[in-house]
Design an enzyme around this catalytic site. Structure first.
Site, PDB file in Angstrom:
ATOM      1  N   ARG A 173       9.241   3.655   2.622  1.00 46.69           N
ATOM      2  CA  ARG A 173      10.616   4.178   2.533  1.00 46.69           C
ATOM      3  C   ARG A 173      11.282   4.485   3.853  1.00 46.69           C
ATOM      4  O   ARG A 173      12.505   4.562   3.939  1.00 46.69           O
ATOM      5  CB  ARG A 173      10.611   5.469   1.713  1.00 46.69           C
ATOM      6  CG  ARG A 173      10.516   5.224   0.245  1.00 46.69           C
ATOM      7  CD  ARG A 173      10.625   6.521  -0.519  1.00 46.69           C
ATOM      8  NE  ARG A 173       9.438   7.314  -0.309  1.00 46.69           N
ATOM      9  CZ  ARG A 173       8.764   7.924  -1.291  1.00 46.69           C
ATOM     10  NH1 ARG A 173       9.183   7.835  -2.524  1.00 46.69           N
ATOM     11  NH2 ARG A 173       7.700   8.644  -1.025  1.00 46.69           N
TER      12      ARG A 173
ATOM     13  N   ARG B 274      12.875  -3.138  -2.141  1.00 40.63           N
ATOM     14  CA  ARG B 274      12.519  -2.373  -3.330  1.00 40.63           C
ATOM     15  C   ARG B 274      13.629  -2.357  -4.379  1.00 40.63           C
ATOM     16  O   ARG B 274      13.390  -1.991  -5.526  1.00 40.63           O
ATOM     17  CB  ARG B 274      12.112  -0.945  -2.947  1.00 40.63           C
ATOM     18  CG  ARG B 274      10.704  -0.836  -2.396  1.00 40.63           C
ATOM     19  CD  ARG B 274       9.629  -0.821  -3.496  1.00 40.63           C
ATOM     20  NE  ARG B 274       9.518   0.501  -4.089  1.00 40.63           N
ATOM     21  CZ  ARG B 274       9.936   0.825  -5.296  1.00 40.63           C
ATOM     22  NH1 ARG B 274      10.504  -0.076  -6.056  1.00 40.63           N
ATOM     23  NH2 ARG B 274       9.794   2.046  -5.753  1.00 40.63           N
TER      24      ARG B 274
ATOM     25  N   ASP C 146      -1.650  -0.021  -3.113  1.00 41.34           N
ATOM     26  CA  ASP C 146      -1.727   1.394  -3.473  1.00 41.34           C
ATOM     27  C   ASP C 146      -3.185   1.729  -3.756  1.00 41.34           C
ATOM     28  O   ASP C 146      -3.992   0.821  -3.998  1.00 41.34           O
ATOM     29  CB  ASP C 146      -0.860   1.702  -4.701  1.00 41.34           C
ATOM     30  CG  ASP C 146      -0.664   3.209  -4.873  1.00 41.34           C
ATOM     31  OD1 ASP C 146       0.180   3.776  -4.158  1.00 41.34           O
ATOM     32  OD2 ASP C 146      -1.377   3.822  -5.684  1.00 41.34           O
TER      33      ASP C 146
ATOM     34  N   TYR D 288      -6.262  11.078 -10.913  1.00 43.31           N
ATOM     35  CA  TYR D 288      -5.144  10.368 -11.558  1.00 43.31           C
ATOM     36  C   TYR D 288      -5.549   9.837 -12.920  1.00 43.31           C
ATOM     37  O   TYR D 288      -4.795   9.926 -13.889  1.00 43.31           O
ATOM     38  CB  TYR D 288      -4.640   9.223 -10.684  1.00 43.31           C
ATOM     39  CG  TYR D 288      -3.833   9.683  -9.487  1.00 43.31           C
ATOM     40  CD1 TYR D 288      -2.628  10.362  -9.660  1.00 43.31           C
ATOM     41  CD2 TYR D 288      -4.267   9.437  -8.193  1.00 43.31           C
ATOM     42  CE1 TYR D 288      -1.891  10.789  -8.556  1.00 43.31           C
ATOM     43  CE2 TYR D 288      -3.527   9.864  -7.091  1.00 43.31           C
ATOM     44  CZ  TYR D 288      -2.348  10.537  -7.281  1.00 43.31           C
ATOM     45  OH  TYR D 288      -1.612  10.961  -6.211  1.00 43.31           O
TER      46      TYR D 288
HETATM   47  O1  CP3 Z   1       1.966   2.344   5.104  1.00 39.14           O
HETATM   48  C1  CP3 Z   1       1.283   2.638   4.105  1.00 39.14           C
HETATM   49  O2  CP3 Z   1       0.467   3.572   4.153  1.00 39.14           O
HETATM   50  C2  CP3 Z   1       1.530   1.799   2.893  1.00 39.14           C
HETATM   51  C3  CP3 Z   1       0.426   1.518   1.945  1.00 39.14           C
HETATM   52  C4  CP3 Z   1       0.095   2.643   0.970  1.00 39.14           C
HETATM   53  C5  CP3 Z   1       0.830   2.991  -0.219  1.00 39.14           C
HETATM   54  N1  CP3 Z   1       0.109   3.913  -0.907  1.00 39.14           N
HETATM   55  C6  CP3 Z   1       2.113   2.406  -0.693  1.00 39.14           C
HETATM   56  C7  CP3 Z   1       3.016   3.350  -1.407  1.00 39.14           C
HETATM   57  C8  CP3 Z   1      -1.034   3.447   1.008  1.00 39.14           C
HETATM   58  C9  CP3 Z   1      -2.123   3.518   2.084  1.00 39.14           C
HETATM   59  C10 CP3 Z   1      -1.016   4.239  -0.176  1.00 39.14           C
HETATM   60  C11 CP3 Z   1      -2.087   5.162  -0.531  1.00 39.14           C
HETATM   61  C12 CP3 Z   1      -1.865   6.161  -1.591  1.00 39.14           C
HETATM   62  N2  CP3 Z   1      -1.209   6.017  -2.780  1.00 39.14           N
HETATM   63  C13 CP3 Z   1      -2.421   7.445  -1.563  1.00 39.14           C
HETATM   64  C14 CP3 Z   1      -3.295   7.978  -0.446  1.00 39.14           C
HETATM   65  C15 CP3 Z   1      -2.459   8.403   0.708  1.00 39.14           C
HETATM   66  C16 CP3 Z   1      -1.791   9.727   0.530  1.00 39.14           C
HETATM   67  O3  CP3 Z   1      -0.565   9.751   0.675  1.00 39.14           O
HETATM   68  O4  CP3 Z   1      -2.490  10.719   0.324  1.00 39.14           O
HETATM   69  C17 CP3 Z   1      -2.042   8.117  -2.730  1.00 39.14           C
HETATM   70  C18 CP3 Z   1      -2.394   9.540  -3.110  1.00 39.14           C
HETATM   71  C19 CP3 Z   1      -1.281   7.191  -3.510  1.00 39.14           C
HETATM   72  C20 CP3 Z   1      -0.676   7.401  -4.840  1.00 39.14           C
HETATM   73  C21 CP3 Z   1       0.804   7.378  -4.693  1.00 39.14           C
HETATM   74  N3  CP3 Z   1       1.532   6.212  -4.631  1.00 39.14           N
HETATM   75  C22 CP3 Z   1       1.695   8.467  -4.518  1.00 39.14           C
HETATM   76  C23 CP3 Z   1       1.315   9.926  -4.546  1.00 39.14           C
HETATM   77  C24 CP3 Z   1       2.979   7.931  -4.336  1.00 39.14           C
HETATM   78  C25 CP3 Z   1       4.268   8.664  -4.020  1.00 39.14           C
HETATM   79  C26 CP3 Z   1       5.232   8.705  -5.139  1.00 39.14           C
HETATM   80  C27 CP3 Z   1       6.640   8.950  -4.600  1.00 39.14           C
HETATM   81  O5  CP3 Z   1       7.510   8.105  -4.879  1.00 39.14           O
HETATM   82  O6  CP3 Z   1       6.852   9.951  -3.929  1.00 39.14           O
HETATM   83  C28 CP3 Z   1       2.835   6.524  -4.400  1.00 39.14           C
HETATM   84  C29 CP3 Z   1       3.918   5.549  -4.202  1.00 39.14           C
HETATM   85  C30 CP3 Z   1       3.828   4.743  -2.959  1.00 39.14           C
HETATM   86  N4  CP3 Z   1       2.722   4.052  -2.557  1.00 39.14           N
HETATM   87  C31 CP3 Z   1       4.879   4.522  -2.050  1.00 39.14           C
HETATM   88  C32 CP3 Z   1       4.384   3.614  -1.082  1.00 39.14           C
HETATM   89  C33 CP3 Z   1       5.114   2.995   0.071  1.00 39.14           C
HETATM   90  C34 CP3 Z   1       6.258   5.190  -2.158  1.00 39.14           C
HETATM   91  C35 CP3 Z   1       7.452   4.346  -2.055  1.00 39.14           C
HETATM   92  C36 CP3 Z   1       7.782   3.401  -3.155  1.00 39.14           C
HETATM   93  O7  CP3 Z   1       7.735   3.748  -4.346  1.00 39.14           O
HETATM   94  O8  CP3 Z   1       8.131   2.276  -2.782  1.00 39.14           O
END
Ligand code: CP3
Length: 365
Positions: A37, A46, A82, A159
Site C-alpha cells: 500500500r 489493486r 501472504d 488464523y
Molecule cells: O512487502 C511485503 O512484506 C509484502 C509481502 C507480504 C504480504 N503479507 C502481503 C500483504 C508479507 C511478507 C505478508 C506477511 C503477512 N501476512 C503477515 C506477517 C507479517 C506481519 O505483518 O506480521 C501476516 C500476519 C499476514 C496476514 C495479513 N495479510 C494481514 C494481517 C493483512 C493486513 C490486512 C489489512 O488490510 O490491513 C494482510 C493483507 C496484506 N498482505 C497486505 C499486503 C501487501 C495489505 C494490502 C492489500 O490488501 O493489498
C-alpha cells in the site's frame, strides 16, 4: 566453458553476509511490507486485482515485488505473497479482506478439521510462488538478497482456529490448554507444510527466508516453550539439514521470549521496537545476528526525526557485525512514501560512516 583458474564465486548479497555476522561496508536494510500500500503503483494494480490474484500470477507478483526497489535502494526484495498462501494452496477456503486480514470460511476446531490439513507439494500446489522466485532471482542485482518467507505454525494456527484476526486468542489458547494433543497435531501439520514450502523457496532461489511468528508475543514464556518452541525448532533443524541460507525468526511483542527464541535455531532474530536494540541483542546473544527495529510509526514524522531515530538504532548496534536494519513491524497503512525513502537513504549514509570508523554525520532535515 572452463572457469578461469582464479575465478571466485561472486560474493553473497550484503544482507546475507551481515546475517552470517561477517563485517560489512554498511548496514543492509529492507522494510517489512515494503511492497504494498505504500506505493501508488501498487494501489493502482489493486483496483483491478485482489492480493491473492496478484500473488497467483508470476508476472504481476514479480512486478509488485520489484516496485519498492525502483523507488529506493533497499538491500532485499521480499517475495510478494501472504502467510496464508500455502494454506490456500492445499485448499483451505480463505480470503484476505482489506483492512481486516485473513478470513477463513470454515475455521479449524475439531480433530477432523485438523486431519484435513494435508502436506503441501510446493511445485504442484503453489507453482506460481516458485516461478515468481526463479524469475526474481534472475532479474535482481547479485548484491540484492531475495527473501522468501512463511508464517510460523502459531500465527497460522491462530488464523485457522479463530477464523479471522483476534486480540485475545481465546479459541487458540483454549485448544492449546484444553486439547493439547490436538494442538500439537495441528502445529506438527503446519510445521510440515512450512518445511516443504521453505525448502522449495530456497531451491527456487531465495537467498534467505524469514519465519513470521507475528502474534507469538501473545504467549507467556512457559507456554511458548511448551506449545510452540518444539515446532519452530523442528522447522529450523530441517532447513539446516538440507540448505545453507540465513534463517530469520521474527515476532512482535517478543521481549520476554528472546532467550527462548534464540534456542530455536535461527541465524537472525527479528526484534520489534518495544525492546531497545542493544538490550534485545544482549538477550539474544551477540553470536547471533539481529534484525530491526525502528517503530514503523516514525516514518510519519519529519525527516529530521527519522534520521535521529534511525541513528539511535544504529548507535545501539554499535557497528557490530550481524545487524540488518528493518522496521520493528510492517509498514503501517497511510505511511508517507517520502518518509520511507528518507529512512533508506539516511541508514545508508549513517551506517557507511559508522562502518568506515568516522563519526556519523549529523542528521539532515
Ligand atoms: O512487502 C511485503 O512484506 C509484502 C509481502 C507480504 C504480504 N503479507 C502481503 C500483504 C508479507 C511478507 C505478508 C506477511 C503477512 N501476512 C503477515 C506477517 C507479517 C506481519 O505483518 O506480521 C501476516 C500476519 C499476514 C496476514 C495479513 N495479510 C494481514 C494481517 C493483512 C493486513 C490486512 C489489512 O488490510 O490491513 C494482510 C493483507 C496484506 N498482505 C497486505 C499486503 C501487501 C495489505 C494490502 C492489500 O490488501 O493489498
Amino acid at each position: 566453458m572452463s572457469a578461469a583458474p582464479h575465478a571466485r564465486q561472486a560474493a553473497a548479497p550484503l544482507l546475507v553476509r551481515a546475517a552470517w555476522g561477517e563485517p560489512v561496508e554498511r548496514t543492509p536494510l529492507w522494510m517489512m511490507r515494503q511492497a504494498g500500500r505504500l506505493l501508488p503503483e501498487y494501489r493502482a494494480l489493486r483496483e483491478q486485482w485482489s492480493l491473492l490474484d496478484i500473488s497467483r500470477q508470476p508476472d504481476l507478483a514479480v512486478r509488485v515485488t520489484l516496485q519498492p526497489l525502483r523507488r529506493m535502494p533497499v538491500d532485499a526484495a521480499i517475495l510478494f505473497a501472504d502467510i496464508m498462501t500455502p494454506l490456500d494452496g492445499i485448499g483451505v477456503a480463505l480470503d484476505i479482506v482489506e483492512g481486516v486480514g485473513p478470513v477463513i470460511e470454515s475455521p479449524v476446531r475439531s480433530e477432523a478439521d485438523v486431519r484435513a490439513l494435508r502436506p503441501l507439494e510446493p511445485e504442484a500446489d503453489v507453482p506460481y510462488v516458485m516461478e515468481t522466485l526463479r524469475t526474481l532471482r534472475r532479474q535482481l542485482d547479485p548484491d540484492v538478497a531475495l527473501i522468501g518467507f512463511a508464517g510460523a505454525p502459531f500465527t497460522l494456527a491462530s488464523y485457522l482456529i479463530e477464523g479471522r484476526p483476534t486480540r485475545t486468542f481465546t479459541r487458540t489458547k483454549t485448544m492449546m490448554y484444553a486439547a493439547p494433543a490436538l494442538w500439537h497435531e495441528l502445529m506438527e501439520r503446519l510445521g510440515t507444510i512450512t518445511i516443504s514450502y521453505l525448502r522449495a523457496q530456497i531451491a527456487a532461489g531465495a537467498d534467505a527466508v524469514q519465519l513470521f511468528d507475528s502474534w507469538v508475543g501473545a504467549l507467556a514464556p512457559d507456554d511458548y516453550e511448551s506449545y510452540v518452541a518444539p515446532h519452530t525448532t523442528r522447522i529450523f533443524a530441517a532447513l539446516r539439514e538440507t540448505t545453507h541460507v540465513p534463517l530469520i525468526h521474527f515476532g512482535v511483542g517478543t521481549a520476554t521470549l528472546l532467550e527462548a527464541m534464540r534456542a530455536n535455531g535461527a541465524t537472525v532474530i527479528g526484534l520489534d521496537w518495544r525492546v531497545p536494540l542493544d538490550e534485545g541483542w544482549a538477550r539474544v546473544g551477540h553470536d547471533l545476528a539481529v534484525q530491526g527495529n525502528l517503530d514503523p510509526a516514525i516514518l510519519f514524522a519529519p525527516r529530521s526525526v527519522i534520521s535521529e531515530k534511525a541513528g539511535d538504532v544504529l548507535r545501539r548496534a554499535a557497528g557490530r557485525p550481524g545487524h540488518i536494519f528493518n522496521l520493528g513491524h510492517g509498514i503501517l497503512p497511510g505511511t508517507p512514501l517520502d518518509g520511507a525513502i528518507h529512512l533508506v537513504h539516511t541508514v545508508r549514509e549513517q551506517s557507511a560512516s559508522i562502518h568506515a570508523g568516522s563519526a556519523p554525520s549529523l542528521p539532515l532535515s
